[in-house]
Design an enzyme around this catalytic site. Structure first.
Site, PDB file in Angstrom:
ATOM      1  N   ASP A  32       5.346  -2.701   3.038  1.00 45.38           N
ATOM      2  CA  ASP A  32       4.549  -1.538   3.429  1.00 45.38           C
ATOM      3  C   ASP A  32       4.986  -1.092   4.828  1.00 45.38           C
ATOM      4  O   ASP A  32       5.214  -1.901   5.712  1.00 45.38           O
ATOM      5  CB  ASP A  32       3.055  -1.891   3.428  1.00 45.38           C
ATOM      6  N   ASN A  87      -6.011   0.808  -4.986  1.00 46.11           N
ATOM      7  CA  ASN A  87      -6.927   1.867  -4.556  1.00 46.11           C
ATOM      8  C   ASN A  87      -6.853   3.012  -5.562  1.00 46.11           C
ATOM      9  O   ASN A  87      -5.762   3.501  -5.874  1.00 46.11           O
ATOM     10  CB  ASN A  87      -6.535   2.370  -3.166  1.00 46.11           C
ATOM     11  N   HIS A 100       0.404   1.610  -7.524  1.00 49.55           N
ATOM     12  CA  HIS A 100       0.990   0.462  -6.816  1.00 49.55           C
ATOM     13  C   HIS A 100      -0.089  -0.570  -6.562  1.00 49.55           C
ATOM     14  O   HIS A 100      -1.264  -0.231  -6.408  1.00 49.55           O
ATOM     15  CB  HIS A 100       1.635   0.890  -5.498  1.00 49.55           C
ATOM     16  N   ILE A 101       0.336  -1.819  -6.497  1.00 48.48           N
ATOM     17  CA  ILE A 101      -0.558  -2.915  -6.130  1.00 48.48           C
ATOM     18  C   ILE A 101      -0.172  -3.368  -4.726  1.00 48.48           C
ATOM     19  O   ILE A 101       1.008  -3.634  -4.458  1.00 48.48           O
ATOM     20  CB  ILE A 101      -0.410  -4.104  -7.100  1.00 48.48           C
ATOM     21  N   HIS A 102      -1.166  -3.439  -3.842  1.00 48.92           N
ATOM     22  CA  HIS A 102      -0.932  -4.027  -2.516  1.00 48.92           C
ATOM     23  C   HIS A 102      -1.047  -5.544  -2.664  1.00 48.92           C
ATOM     24  O   HIS A 102      -1.997  -6.042  -3.280  1.00 48.92           O
ATOM     25  CB  HIS A 102      -2.016  -3.597  -1.525  1.00 48.92           C
TER      26      HIS A 102
HETATM   27  P1  5GP Z   1      -2.604   3.728  -0.917  1.00 44.44           P
HETATM   28  O1  5GP Z   1      -3.313   4.231   0.314  1.00 44.44           O
HETATM   29  O2  5GP Z   1      -2.158   4.882  -1.795  1.00 44.44           O
HETATM   30  O3  5GP Z   1      -3.324   2.665  -1.662  1.00 44.44           O
HETATM   31  O4  5GP Z   1      -1.315   2.992  -0.370  1.00 44.44           O
HETATM   32  C1  5GP Z   1      -0.175   3.658   0.063  1.00 44.44           C
HETATM   33  C2  5GP Z   1       0.594   2.713   0.940  1.00 44.44           C
HETATM   34  O5  5GP Z   1       1.914   3.188   1.081  1.00 44.44           O
HETATM   35  C3  5GP Z   1       0.016   2.605   2.370  1.00 44.44           C
HETATM   36  O6  5GP Z   1      -0.322   1.253   2.660  1.00 44.44           O
HETATM   37  C4  5GP Z   1       1.142   3.125   3.260  1.00 44.44           C
HETATM   38  O7  5GP Z   1       1.246   2.442   4.486  1.00 44.44           O
HETATM   39  C5  5GP Z   1       2.367   2.949   2.379  1.00 44.44           C
HETATM   40  N1  5GP Z   1       3.422   3.914   2.655  1.00 44.44           N
HETATM   41  C6  5GP Z   1       3.261   5.245   2.862  1.00 44.44           C
HETATM   42  N2  5GP Z   1       4.453   5.845   3.058  1.00 44.44           N
HETATM   43  C7  5GP Z   1       5.383   4.848   2.981  1.00 44.44           C
HETATM   44  C8  5GP Z   1       6.814   4.846   3.116  1.00 44.44           C
HETATM   45  O8  5GP Z   1       7.461   5.871   3.332  1.00 44.44           O
HETATM   46  N3  5GP Z   1       7.443   3.646   2.968  1.00 44.44           N
HETATM   47  C9  5GP Z   1       6.746   2.477   2.721  1.00 44.44           C
HETATM   48  N4  5GP Z   1       7.449   1.359   2.605  1.00 44.44           N
HETATM   49  N5  5GP Z   1       5.389   2.456   2.578  1.00 44.44           N
HETATM   50  C10 5GP Z   1       4.737   3.629   2.720  1.00 44.44           C
END
Ligand code: 5GP
Length: 114
Positions: A32, A87, A100-102
């Protein structure tokens, strides 16, 4: 009319740089960009699915593979304790509309999450 690619599709297609830590036929694990824990990676299906709520029964294999990739990543990296998070929707914190899964680890986690 074709939709524009998500940032994750661009990473998968190597159009945008990212640390890709693991790759299978249908998933990638990337670091991330804004980590919320010492270990914070994203397990992403190569085929774009908007979010968990848009999955149908025919997508069950993808969900299984995402979970298997997440647990394989933890096992292969010696991570015994971790949290998996999906999320769904803006209120829950979804910002990228590509499922995606964190996987978060390396610090104590509070419950319930904030
Ligand atoms: P969400 O908020 O949709 O559950 O998670 C999106 C995740 O993607 C966030 O934790 C954010 O930091 C990550 N993210 C956003 N843009 C990028 C990027 O350009 N590269 C990477 N590696 N992660 C990203």
């Amino acid at each position: 009319m074709s939709e524009s690619k998500t940032i994750f599709e661009k990473i998968i297609d190597r159009e945008v740089p990212a640390e890709i830590l693991m790759e299978t036929d249908d998933t990638v694990v990337i670091k991330d960009i804004n980590p919320q824990a010492p270990v914070h990676v994203l397990v992403v299906p190569k085929r774009k699915i908007e979010h968990i709520a848009s999955m149908g029964e025919t997508d069950a294999g993808i969900v299984a593979n995402l979970l298997l990739t997440a647990t394989a990543f933890a096992r292969e990296n010696g991570i015994p304790s971790y949290r998996l998070v999906i999320n769904n929707g803006a209120l829950a914190g979804e910002t990228i509309h590509h499922l995606h899964i964190h996987l978060l680890a390396g610090r104590e986690m509070s419950w319930p999450p904030g």
